[in-house]
Design a protein around this motif. Structure first.
Motif, short mmCIF file in Angstrom:
data_model
loop_
_atom_site.label_atom_id
_atom_site.label_comp_id
_atom_site.label_asym_id
_atom_site.label_seq_id
_atom_site.Cartn_x
_atom_site.Cartn_y
_atom_site.Cartn_z
N PHE A 191 15.76 2.89 21.03
CA PHE A 191 14.76 3.49 20.21
C PHE A 191 15.50 3.98 18.89
N VAL A 192 15.05 3.33 18.04
CA VAL A 192 15.36 3.70 16.73
C VAL A 192 15.10 5.19 16.01
N ASP A 193 15.60 5.90 15.19
CA ASP A 193 15.15 7.28 14.41
C ASP A 193 14.87 6.53 13.25
N PRO A 194 14.02 7.21 12.97
CA PRO A 194 13.14 6.10 12.03
C PRO A 194 13.41 7.12 10.80
N GLU A 195 13.83 8.27 10.66
CA GLU A 195 14.37 9.37 9.50
C GLU A 195 15.55 8.44 8.94
N LYS A 196 16.44 7.45 9.86
CA LYS A 196 17.14 7.00 9.15
C LYS A 196 17.65 5.55 9.70
N ASN A 197 16.45 5.16 9.71
CA ASN A 197 16.15 3.56 10.30
C ASN A 197 17.21 3.18 11.04
N LYS A 198 17.41 3.36 11.79
CA LYS A 198 19.09 3.17 12.75
C LYS A 198 18.76 2.78 13.91
N PRO A 199 19.09 2.38 15.56
CA PRO A 199 19.08 2.85 17.05
C PRO A 199 19.66 3.36 17.44
N ILE A 200 19.54 3.89 17.59
CA ILE A 200 20.14 5.43 18.56
C ILE A 200 21.09 5.09 19.15
N ILE A 201 21.65 4.38 20.18
CA ILE A 201 23.09 3.04 20.31
C ILE A 201 22.99 1.98 20.22
N ALA A 202 23.43 2.01 19.00
CA ALA A 202 23.90 0.59 17.68
C ALA A 202 24.69 -0.43 18.87
N GLU A 203 24.96 -1.49 19.33
CA GLU A 203 25.94 -2.40 19.54
C GLU A 203 27.58 -2.17 19.47
N GLY A 204 27.75 -1.85 20.35
CA GLY A 204 29.63 -1.29 20.16
C GLY A 204 29.91 0.05 20.25
N ASP A 205 29.15 0.52 20.05
CA ASP A 205 28.71 2.13 20.06
C ASP A 205 29.20 2.29 21.32
N GLU A 206 29.64 3.63 22.26
CA GLU A 206 30.59 3.64 23.31
C GLU A 206 29.57 4.66 23.88
N ILE A 207 29.67 4.54 25.06
CA ILE A 207 28.35 5.24 26.38
C ILE A 207 29.32 5.22 27.26
N VAL A 208 28.65 6.32 27.99
CA VAL A 208 29.16 6.65 29.13
C VAL A 208 28.23 6.84 30.32
N PHE A 209 28.84 6.20 31.65
CA PHE A 209 28.45 6.27 32.85
C PHE A 209 28.24 7.37 33.50
N VAL A 210 27.15 7.96 34.14
CA VAL A 210 27.19 9.04 35.69
C VAL A 210 27.21 8.34 36.54
N ASN A 211 27.12 8.95 37.45
CA ASN A 211 27.06 8.69 39.50
C ASN A 211 25.60 9.51 40.30
N TYR A 212 25.14 9.61 40.42
CA TYR A 212 24.60 10.56 41.58
C TYR A 212 24.20 10.21 43.11
#
Length: 247
Positions: free
Chosen positions: A113-134
């Motif tokens: 997804f991208v935010d149309p107001e900022k015209n940037k992806p919500i998650i960009a390559e290199g951003d830190e993401i977190v994993f959860v396990n169910y």
């Protein structure tokens, strides 16, 4: 680790929401082996003969009524994984879902997804993401689930969008985190879609999203059982909610 027909919840929700981004303000970018007959010693004969051999006991017949819903896991599920630290437990009827925060890593690509107001992806390559396990455990009687199995939607309390949270689809990252990207094993698809989660059985799967350290988060669980033909029993819908904080 194998990909399964059912993807991680956030990824499925993300893809499903592509058509409504204009309204939401986002743009989508063995069988068990037969028991062997065992030799049992016979009573001592009055006149033993060296050539005599012990009488064999008849092989016991398998008990009737044994189904795929036996053991610690159903036969249609990926092997259970339990990495990470438990941060929440959600009760949804007789099913409890433990949520574990596994760890963080860098996004290997941009999100969906991208935010149309900022015209940037919500998650960009290199951003830190977190994993959860169910880890879902059936504490009650056998329950027949559809292809969605047990659905969990994670959302930060300050998430600004109506759409669910974005995620990265990358098999390698899931393997590195020792997390299944879906609970359904490859080749386990059934028609009709009836997946029995037996009493005491467990399944596990995970997802990732943008890492926001210290952020409160809410997990919404939805379970819709099915009948023998795989038709959803909406009147029997089960829901549960749990909260935690991403550390």
């Amino acid at each position: 680790m194998r990909r399964t027909p059912t993807r991680s919840t956030s990824a499925r929700l993300a893809v499903a929401g592509l058509a409504s981004f204009a309204l939401l303000g986002l743009t989508a970018c063995s069988d068990d082996a037969d028991d062997e007959a065992t030799d049992e010693p016979t009573s001592q004969p009055s006149e033993p003969a060296a050539s005599e051999t012990p009488a064999e006991e008849p092989v016991a017949e398998e008990e009737e009524g044994e189904t795929a819903a036996s053991g610690d896991q159903p036969d249609w599920a990926e092997p259970l994984t339990t990495p990470g630290e438990k941060i929440a437990t959600i009760e949804a009827g007789d099913i409890s879902i433990d949520v574990h925060q596994v760890g963080t890593t860098k996004a290997t690509k941009t999100g969906q997804f991208v935010d149309p107001e900022k015209n940037k992806p919500i998650i960009a390559e290199g951003d830190e993401i977190v994993f959860v396990n169910y880890v879902a455990t059936n504490n009650g009687e056998d329950i027949d689930l559809g292809s969605s199995l047990v659905s969990v939607e994670a959302r930060y309390d300050d998430w600004p969008y109506m759409q669910g949270m974005d995620s990265i689809v990358d098999d390698t990252l899931f393997e590195q985190m020792e997390v299944n990207d879906g609970a359904l094993a490859v080749g386990a698809f059934r028609d009709p879609s009836v997946y029995t989660l037996g009493a005491g059985q467990q399944i596990s799967w995970g997802e990732n999203f943008l890492y926001q350290k210290g952020s409160p988060i809410t997990f919404e669980v939805t379970i819709v059982p099915v009948d023998a033909e795989g038709e959803l029993l909406h009147d029997d819908r089960i829901e549960g909610t749990g909260t935690a904080k991403i550390s």
